[in-house]
Every structure is written in C-alpha cells, then in structure tokens.
Write an enzyme that holds these catalytic residues in place. Sequence first.
Site, PDB file in Angstrom:
ATOM      1  CE1 TYR A  64      10.753  32.289   2.967  1.00 30.08           C
ATOM      2  CE2 TYR A  64      10.825  29.901   2.784  1.00 30.08           C
ATOM      3  CZ  TYR A  64      10.650  31.139   2.200  1.00 30.08           C
ATOM      4  OH  TYR A  64      10.371  31.229   0.862  1.00 30.08           O
ATOM      5  CE  LYS A  77      -0.584  -0.316   5.018  1.00 31.17           C
ATOM      6  NZ  LYS A  77      -1.535  -0.379   6.136  1.00 31.17           N
TER       7      LYS A  77
END
Length: 380
Positions: free
Chosen positions: A268, A38
Amino acid sequence: MKNCYRCWAEVDLGALRENLAWIRNQVGPEIKIMTVVKADAYGHGLKQIAALLMQSGTDVFGVANLAEAANIHAVGRGWPVLMLGACLPEEVELAVRDEVMPTLSTLAEAEHFSREAVRQGKTVRLHLKIDTGMGRLGVEPPEALPLMRAIRRLPGLQLHGVFTHYSSVEDDPDYSQRQADQFIRLVRQARAEGMEIPLVHANSSGGLLLEPETLFNLIRPGLVVYGVVPPGDRPVHAELARHVRAVLSLKCRVSLVKDIPAGKALSYGHTFVASSPMRVATLTAGYGDGYMRAGSNRAYVLIRGRRCRILGRITMDQMIADVTEAPEVIDGDEAVLIGRQGGGEITATELARWMNTIPWEVLTSITYRVPRLYLGGHAS
C-alpha cells in the site's frame, strides 16, 4: 515436519524456569518474588504461565485487573494475587469475595473496602501505594503515615504491604535515588512507630539490579522473567543480558517467492519502489497478528538464518521481505520475527527499536489469533 500455522508463537517453559531460578539465586531465599503476569503474562499466555510459575517458586502474582486474578485462581485457588491497579467502586465487592489483595491510595478507598469486608465477614489484606514520582496511583509521602494510621484503625483491613514504583530506573539514577530516599524514609518512620508491614516492595525488573538498596523483602519482576532485558542507558544491563533467556519466539511462513523488476512498487502507498531487479518473499503475518505497521521499511526477519529487510508497508495479514541475497528461500520456509534461526537472532528489544516503541508493547501486542505453542515442559 512443519506445523500448519501461518503465524505462531513458541513459548519455552524451560527458559522461564531458568530465568525465575536465576532471579531467586540473585535475591536469596528470604526475599519473596511477585511475578507480574498482567496483559496475558506479557503475551505469553496467562493460565499456562501461571501454572508453570506455581511449580517453579513464585510467591505472589501481580495483575492489572480482577479478570486476570480470576484466571490465576482458576489454575491455583488461594494463590496470593495483588491487583496493581486501583479497583473501580463496583469492583470492591468482587475483590473482597475473591480475596484479591487491592492497591489503595486514599482513605475513601480504604473506608469502602472496610465496609465491604465487614459486610462479608472477611479481612482484606491491602497494599498501600506511595507516589514517590510515578504520578499514576498512590498517596504522597507526607500524607502516607497519617493514612497508614487511619487504615490500621478501620475494621476488616490488614495493611499487608507498602510499595512504590520507579518511573525511570533504567535511565535516570538521580531521579530514582530521590524516589528511593523518600520511600526508605517513610518505611523507617512507619517501623519506628511500631507498624508491622509484612511486605515492602519497590523493585520491578529494572530495579532488581539497579537499585539493590530497595530490594526490601519482595520484588516484582516482569519483563526479565520472560527473558527480555529492559532497555535503558545504565550499563548493568549487559550483565543481566548474559543470565536470562528469551521465553517467546514469534514465527510465520513464506507463502510466495517471486522476482520483481526495477521500478516495481510494493504494498500500500508505494512506500518502497525497487531500484533494481529483486527477489522478494511474501510472509504470512501482519499487524492483525500484532506485528506493528510501524516496522514498515525498517524491520528485519530471519529466513534461512539470514537477515531480510521488510519492504513496503506491513498489512493486516501479510508483509514482504527482501530475499535477493538468499536465493535458496522457497515457498513454505519458516520466517522468524522474534527469536533465533541458524546463527542469527532478533530480540524483542531490537524489534521495538525498529518500531519506535518498547519491548513491553511488542510482546503484549501479539494478538489472540496467534496460537501459543508451549515447549520444554508441561503447562496445564
């Protein structure tokens, strides 16, 4: 010659084969292996991994949804696929048509599948999940036998499997033992009533070594197939780590190296300010590639075989590494985010610790813009 990618993953198909072979050796020929693929085969690339596994001895595939099942059938039509999640009501028709084995928890689901199976003239091979303590899906153990009897009376259905799922197998042996006791008791009761259930399973990667009494006749390895040891407190993992090899490496490039003065703020928010002159390298990967922002000021990468700390906030497409102690680093060098370089290694589990998460999330977060390069074998 370097490739032209800015950020890429290398998938070692030879390691995948070896890991599956080791698992087969551990459990023997009588126990079937359901490989869990999955989430794009844990970020490794579903179709390519499925093709290799079909050649390498897996018996069944475990998926989360019908789209994943369809991708497997596109590679090998008719291969057994179990959908580990519950089908939505509108998915029942497609699941029956494509012969995907569903996971059921209730009589209402069974009746819906029975009606659709009769309408299509098919037999649905279903797996009943028993909720021994995970709490997501499954029937409670005291209600399981009556439900199993009811399912056997419904037309168009075959009770092909019964399973449960450990919630804390890597850390909590007492809770896992209580789960195992409930499940073992139920299986014995069903067999005492003469119920023939072809597949009985409980063990995922952690349970493979940690709960040997519940190997039954099918196991569901996921993370360990990809060469990553499930993190936890139980000591058997040290043995497991010696026998599996990581399949995926994640890499990027150095785009620019520069010297910065003391007092220089990086990225940032100014979360890192240089306390002395430094040499830093800008790297061509970020959270847009799945390298999570939580690793800011915490994670390390390998450049020229040296561990280099990430400085400041990780941004969407770039991040900055400290190469002060690696003056030989130049523009264009390869940086390893997961994997080996020189004598060093950064594992998905180690990266997960820096990011305060788990290796499952680290691998499945690698985005689709990161090309996967398949090495050491053929994957169609």
